[in-house]
Write a protein that holds these residues in place. Sequence first.
Motif, PDB file in Angstrom:
ATOM      1  N   ARG A 157       0.839  -1.195   0.000  1.00 41.47           N
ATOM      2  CA  ARG A 157       0.000   0.000   0.000  1.00 41.47           C
ATOM      3  C   ARG A 157       0.874   1.245   0.000  1.00 41.47           C
ATOM      4  NH1 ARG A 157      -3.125  -1.299   5.292  1.00 41.47           N
ATOM      5  NH2 ARG A 157      -3.523   0.941   5.177  1.00 41.47           N
ATOM      6  N   PHE A 158       0.308   2.333  -0.476  1.00 43.81           N
ATOM      7  CA  PHE A 158       1.038   3.591  -0.575  1.00 43.81           C
ATOM      8  C   PHE A 158       0.270   4.653   0.208  1.00 43.81           C
ATOM      9  CE2 PHE A 158       2.044   0.996  -4.184  1.00 43.81           C
ATOM     10  CZ  PHE A 158       3.398   1.189  -4.410  1.00 43.81           C
ATOM     11  N   GLU A 159       0.935   5.229   1.216  1.00 40.06           N
ATOM     12  CA  GLU A 159       0.326   6.243   2.054  1.00 40.06           C
ATOM     13  C   GLU A 159       1.315   7.379   2.279  1.00 40.06           C
ATOM     14  OE1 GLU A 159      -2.719   6.293   3.140  1.00 40.06           O
ATOM     15  OE2 GLU A 159      -3.434   4.225   2.945  1.00 40.06           O
ATOM     16  N   SER A 160       0.769   8.579   2.464  1.00 37.00           N
ATOM     17  CA  SER A 160       1.609   9.731   2.787  1.00 37.00           C
ATOM     18  C   SER A 160       1.570   9.944   4.291  1.00 37.00           C
ATOM     19  CB  SER A 160       1.090  10.983   2.061  1.00 37.00           C
ATOM     20  OG  SER A 160       1.839  12.117   2.443  1.00 37.00           O
ATOM     21  N   PHE A 161       2.710   9.699   4.962  1.00 39.34           N
ATOM     22  CA  PHE A 161       2.788   9.826   6.403  1.00 39.34           C
ATOM     23  C   PHE A 161       3.091  11.265   6.807  1.00 39.34           C
ATOM     24  CE2 PHE A 161       3.474   5.348   8.182  1.00 39.34           C
ATOM     25  CZ  PHE A 161       2.792   4.761   7.132  1.00 39.34           C
ATOM     26  N   LYS A 162       2.673  11.617   8.022  1.00 38.26           N
ATOM     27  CA  LYS A 162       2.994  12.936   8.571  1.00 38.26           C
ATOM     28  C   LYS A 162       4.485  13.042   8.882  1.00 38.26           C
ATOM     29  CE  LYS A 162      -1.615  13.251  10.640  1.00 38.26           C
ATOM     30  NZ  LYS A 162      -2.400  13.292  11.895  1.00 38.26           N
ATOM     31  N   ASP A 163       5.100  11.921   9.238  1.00 38.24           N
ATOM     32  CA  ASP A 163       6.537  11.858   9.501  1.00 38.24           C
ATOM     33  C   ASP A 163       7.214  11.256   8.280  1.00 38.24           C
ATOM     34  OD1 ASP A 163       9.133  11.147  10.373  1.00 38.24           O
ATOM     35  OD2 ASP A 163       8.447  11.160  12.456  1.00 38.24           O
ATOM     36  N   SER A 164       8.222  11.945   7.754  1.00 38.21           N
ATOM     37  CA  SER A 164       8.855  11.502   6.510  1.00 38.21           C
ATOM     38  C   SER A 164      10.080  10.630   6.743  1.00 38.21           C
ATOM     39  CB  SER A 164       9.265  12.723   5.669  1.00 38.21           C
ATOM     40  OG  SER A 164      10.194  13.536   6.383  1.00 38.21           O
ATOM     41  N   ASP A 165      10.422  10.335   8.005  1.00 39.43           N
ATOM     42  CA  ASP A 165      11.650   9.583   8.279  1.00 39.43           C
ATOM     43  C   ASP A 165      11.524   8.113   7.886  1.00 39.43           C
ATOM     44  OD1 ASP A 165      12.899  11.831   9.218  1.00 39.43           O
ATOM     45  OD2 ASP A 165      12.388  11.474  11.321  1.00 39.43           O
ATOM     46  N   ALA A 166      10.469   7.448   8.344  1.00 40.56           N
ATOM     47  CA  ALA A 166      10.323   6.015   8.086  1.00 40.56           C
ATOM     48  C   ALA A 166       9.881   5.783   6.640  1.00 40.56           C
ATOM     49  CB  ALA A 166       9.305   5.403   9.044  1.00 40.56           C
ATOM     50  N   PRO A 167      10.641   5.029   5.847  1.00 40.00           N
ATOM     51  CA  PRO A 167      10.253   4.793   4.452  1.00 40.00           C
ATOM     52  C   PRO A 167       9.125   3.779   4.306  1.00 40.00           C
ATOM     53  CG  PRO A 167      12.282   3.634   4.942  1.00 40.00           C
ATOM     54  CD  PRO A 167      11.950   4.438   6.167  1.00 40.00           C
ATOM     55  N   ALA A 168       8.988   2.870   5.304  1.00 40.58           N
ATOM     56  CA  ALA A 168       7.960   1.829   5.197  1.00 40.58           C
ATOM     57  C   ALA A 168       7.652   1.273   6.582  1.00 40.58           C
ATOM     58  CB  ALA A 168       8.423   0.702   4.267  1.00 40.58           C
ATOM     59  N   LEU A 169       6.428   0.770   6.716  1.00 40.61           N
ATOM     60  CA  LEU A 169       5.989   0.122   7.947  1.00 40.61           C
ATOM     61  C   LEU A 169       5.206  -1.133   7.591  1.00 40.61           C
ATOM     62  CD1 LEU A 169       4.673   3.049  10.210  1.00 40.61           C
ATOM     63  CD2 LEU A 169       6.793   1.768  10.500  1.00 40.61           C
ATOM     64  N   LEU A 170       5.331  -2.125   8.445  1.00 39.15           N
ATOM     65  CA  LEU A 170       4.531  -3.333   8.278  1.00 39.15           C
ATOM     66  C   LEU A 170       3.243  -3.206   9.072  1.00 39.15           C
ATOM     67  CD1 LEU A 170       7.009  -6.350   8.336  1.00 39.15           C
ATOM     68  CD2 LEU A 170       5.362  -5.798   6.563  1.00 39.15           C
ATOM     69  N   ASN A 171       2.158  -3.657   8.486  1.00 39.54           N
ATOM     70  CA  ASN A 171       0.840  -3.564   9.095  1.00 39.54           C
ATOM     71  C   ASN A 171       0.236  -4.960   9.184  1.00 39.54           C
ATOM     72  OD1 ASN A 171      -2.406  -2.477   8.364  1.00 39.54           O
ATOM     73  ND2 ASN A 171      -1.298  -1.794  10.151  1.00 39.54           N
ATOM     74  N   LEU A 172      -0.357  -5.279  10.350  1.00 41.79           N
ATOM     75  CA  LEU A 172      -0.938  -6.604  10.566  1.00 41.79           C
ATOM     76  C   LEU A 172      -2.344  -6.436  11.108  1.00 41.79           C
ATOM     77  CD1 LEU A 172       0.021  -9.554  10.274  1.00 41.79           C
ATOM     78  CD2 LEU A 172       0.580  -9.521  12.702  1.00 41.79           C
ATOM     79  N   ASN A 173      -3.313  -7.083  10.499  1.00 40.86           N
ATOM     80  CA  ASN A 173      -4.702  -6.956  10.916  1.00 40.86           C
ATOM     81  C   ASN A 173      -4.877  -7.385  12.368  1.00 40.86           C
ATOM     82  OD1 ASN A 173      -7.570  -8.402  11.190  1.00 40.86           O
ATOM     83  ND2 ASN A 173      -7.729  -6.746   9.704  1.00 40.86           N
TER      84      ASN A 173
END
Length: 358
Positions: A251-267
């Motif tokens: 998925r592609f999202e615009s984060f408020k913090d630009s430091d982290a390039p990616a995060l893992l998400n788990l339901n």
Amino acid sequence: QVKLYYNQVFVADNVKEIMPEYLIMLRGVIDCPELPLNVSRSYLQNNTYVSRVSAHIVKKIADKVNALCNTEREKYEKIWNDIRIFIEYAAVRDRKFFDRVKDSVLMKLTDGSCVTVEEYFTGKKADDEAEEPVENAEKPAEAAETAEAADKAAETAEKKDEVRTVFYTNDPAQQSQYISLYTSQGVKVAVLDHLVDAQFIQSAETVYDKLRFVRVDADVSKLTTGDSATENKDIADLFRRVTGNDKLEVRFESFKDSDAPALLNLNEDQRRMDDFMKAYAFMTKSEAAAPMAPQSLILNTASPLYAHLCEVVEGGNSERAEFMAGYIWRLSLMAHRRLEAEELNAFLADSYKLLGSY
């Protein structure tokens, strides 16, 4: 006539100072003429006299807990870690007890403070709701405007009818990156790291009105700007290729913090089912190592690293693109869980290669 003889076994010394007669472990006998001398455990469990004694003790403990929370909050917070397991376990086992103490159950936040569920959303404690002095009272016109604004806010809140979300962590050290992202946006994170908390969360969601507990790695809605981000099929295919997972959701999202390039998400729901299966050994070792719940990789389109990766992909340098994508993937894994042997070896190899280029 029913008489209860018991010995007092205290949980901790500071508990003895504040709650000497209630927070105890009861051990003793019941003296009652209606009870036969030889009784079984099942007989006692179903006896009305014993049930009355049990209900009375539960009520007295609940009243004491509420009294401490309302009148001696500072002392109550000091002993909360000592009595927390007993209160939460009792709440899970006895719905009536949970209903009585639900406004006095505390949650410890990552900043070290303790709040109730209502205080988590309002940001105010009972002591902070005292009336303001007369000299600070608002003028009639200002008071009317404030009252009107409050009425409008209340009407808006009622119309929304939204579920309230408590964000929590069960491993503050491992999930520190997620926590820092939430706290930087002013979102409080509760620490629920005990074994009983998994069952407590399930019970709490049925007791509190429109309440939902969500772990910090299960929802990023509070971290994004809300602006729609353009999906990049080439980037998505690149990450599926380097991870070896053709079904990976990117998925592609615009984060408020630009430091982290990616995060893992788990339901959240699927992860809870995984935890349940692991806890009760319904999985083999191989199945436990590979979670059943599908992971989603969320790429931060506001990150300079993401922009640089797009430039590399567009430039046709596939080797460099795969190196960057693999490194970003393993960084996101490190923030989510501990790396396995092969993943750690690959991460170290990439790190050595990166250091050698300087």
